[in-house]
Design an enzyme around this catalytic site. Structure first.
Site, short mmCIF file in Angstrom:
data_model
loop_
_atom_site.label_atom_id
_atom_site.label_comp_id
_atom_site.label_asym_id
_atom_site.label_seq_id
_atom_site.Cartn_x
_atom_site.Cartn_y
_atom_site.Cartn_z
N GLU A 91 21.10 74.56 40.42
CA GLU A 91 21.67 75.81 39.90
C GLU A 91 20.68 76.52 39.00
O GLU A 91 20.50 77.74 39.09
CB GLU A 91 22.98 75.53 39.14
CG GLU A 91 23.61 76.82 38.62
CD GLU A 91 24.77 76.57 37.67
OE1 GLU A 91 24.91 77.36 36.72
OE2 GLU A 91 25.53 75.60 37.87
N SER A 121 26.25 67.46 36.77
CA SER A 121 26.01 67.80 35.37
C SER A 121 27.31 67.89 34.57
O SER A 121 27.40 67.39 33.46
CB SER A 121 25.26 69.13 35.28
OG SER A 121 25.05 69.51 33.94
#
Length: 402
Positions: free
Chosen positions: A187, A318
């Site tokens: 990302e 994450s």
């Protein structure tokens, strides 16, 4: 490269798709059977608690699949139904969950191979269908696939796209994007590809180093060595920290992102004065609602009387790691696992530590009556959570019979 113009051009291409293909009802039924859980719904309906024998399960009040993840998985399933025989690829894991990615493989969706840390797109041919995952893809990858005349199916979460729009605004105003995130995370790689000048910071400690550099100067060579993998090409800390804007990887800890933003706001105010603050500092809220809700729910559950908490989610997720971090900060016994298979025989569990290393712990379930907290990351299906809870019940029942 004018990334905004490219994105606009791509979105108007006949080979680009950002919505499903009209198979929503059929896919919804399939997803429900594969990923949802009657037991989890029962616990939700019972005020997020369930007692069976010596075990009390306490579920966090926000956990598991978020809207963006559900959307990405649904579009991927629809894509395979719409293109039943075409060669199909995905540029990365659709989401960070091993069982969902395994289903992609079973549906004959190929994963772009990685050689020496670089993706090898030579396997992709014109006319192939390529899915962009929920985390997005870099501008360079999109350009490459567009040039190859692939059919692109974009499942990027709108919250991630919001961050891209933020760094585009920074670039337009000649601000350097300070991105709170992990420079290796897909990302953040995608976000930085939309930025102009950028600096990626992992945590508050790194942010404090940069703030001190802004105010007091320091060794340019040391700075560039410290952030060598986390800065844009040609980054010059003497010039490129004069005007900064804040952005973040959507799955980072909300509280830490806010502290980093406040730190830099105060830093720029101290250096340039309140009247010139807006000339040197920009901040937009790019914290994902789902991430925030799961972190808030975790903060609530760790205040309850628990013997331990199990955090379920992909080891490279994450947002799951951030949930685990909250438990550790509270001094609560916790185990991060990605599937029920991590719970071994004879009360032995294999779990991920915050440093990324796997550890095996014996006798992890206390004897007698216990209260177990359960939460899961935004990429974890309810069915996976159910499997873990049932395994705990089974082990405690076996213990009682011995």
């Amino acid at each position: 490269m004018d990334t905004k113009a490219f994105k606009r051009s791509l979105q108007h291409s006949e080979n680009y798709h950002r919505k499903g293909f009209g198979h929503q009802v059929e896919v919804a039924t399939q997803l429900e059977s594969e990923y949802q859980s009657d037991l989890i719904q029962q616990i939700r309906d019972n005020n997020y608690s369930l007692v069976r024998g010596d075990v009390t399960i306490k579920l966090a009040q926000a956990f598991g699949f978020c809207w963006g993840v559900e959307r990405a998985v649904s579009i991927a399933y629809e894509t395979r139904k719409h293109f039943p025989t075409e060669r199909m690829w995905i540029t990365n894991e659709i989401i960070h969950n091993p069982s969902v990615n395994q289903r992609m493989r079973e549906m004959e969706v190929g994963f772009i191979p990685v050689e020496a840390g670089q993706k090898d797109f030579s396997v992709v041919e014109a006319g192939d269908v390529v899915i962009l995952p929920a985390f997005g893809a870099s501008v360079q990858e999109m350009q490459l696939l567009h040039d190859k005349k692939c059919t692109i199916v974009d499942t990027t979460c709108p919250w991630v796209s919001k961050v891209w729009n933020t760094v585009e605004k920074h670039k337009k105003g000649d601000y350097t994007s300070i991105i709170h995130g992990k420079y290796k995370h897909e990302e953040t790689i995608a976000t930085s590809s939309f930025a102009g000048k950028y600096l990626i910071l992992l945590n508050l400690q790194e942010a404090e180093y940069v703030a001190d550099y802004i105010l007091n100067g320091g060794s340019r060579d040391e700075f560039l060595a410290k952030f060598s993998k986390a800065i844009s090409a040609g980054f010059d800390p003497e010039k490129d920290l004069e005007r900064i804007g804040i952005a973040n990887q959507t799955t980072m800890l909300k509280g830490e992102t806010e502290k980093i933003g406040k730190l830099f706001e105060h830093t720029m105010m101290k250096k340039y004065g309140p009247h010139q603050l807006n000339e040197h500092f920009q901040s937009f809220n790019t914290i994902c609602d789902a991430t925030q809700e799961r972190q808030d729910a975790m903060l609530e559950i760790v205040e309850q009387e628990l013997d331990l908490i199990v955090v379920i989610g992909g080891f490279n997720s994450s947002n799951t790691t951030q949930l685990q971090q909250i438990a550790i900060q509270r001094g609560l016994t916790s185990y991060h696992i990605d599937s029920v298979e991590r719970i071994k025989s004879e009360n032995c569990i294999e779990h991920r530590q915050l440093n990324g290393e796997l550890k095996i712990t014996d006798n992890w379930l206390p004897e007698g009556k216990i209260v177990v907290g359960i939460t899961s990351g935004a990429s974890t299906p309810d069915k996976v959570v159910e499997d873990v809870i049932e395994k705990i019940f089974q082990m405690k029942t076996t213990e009682a019979l011995v």
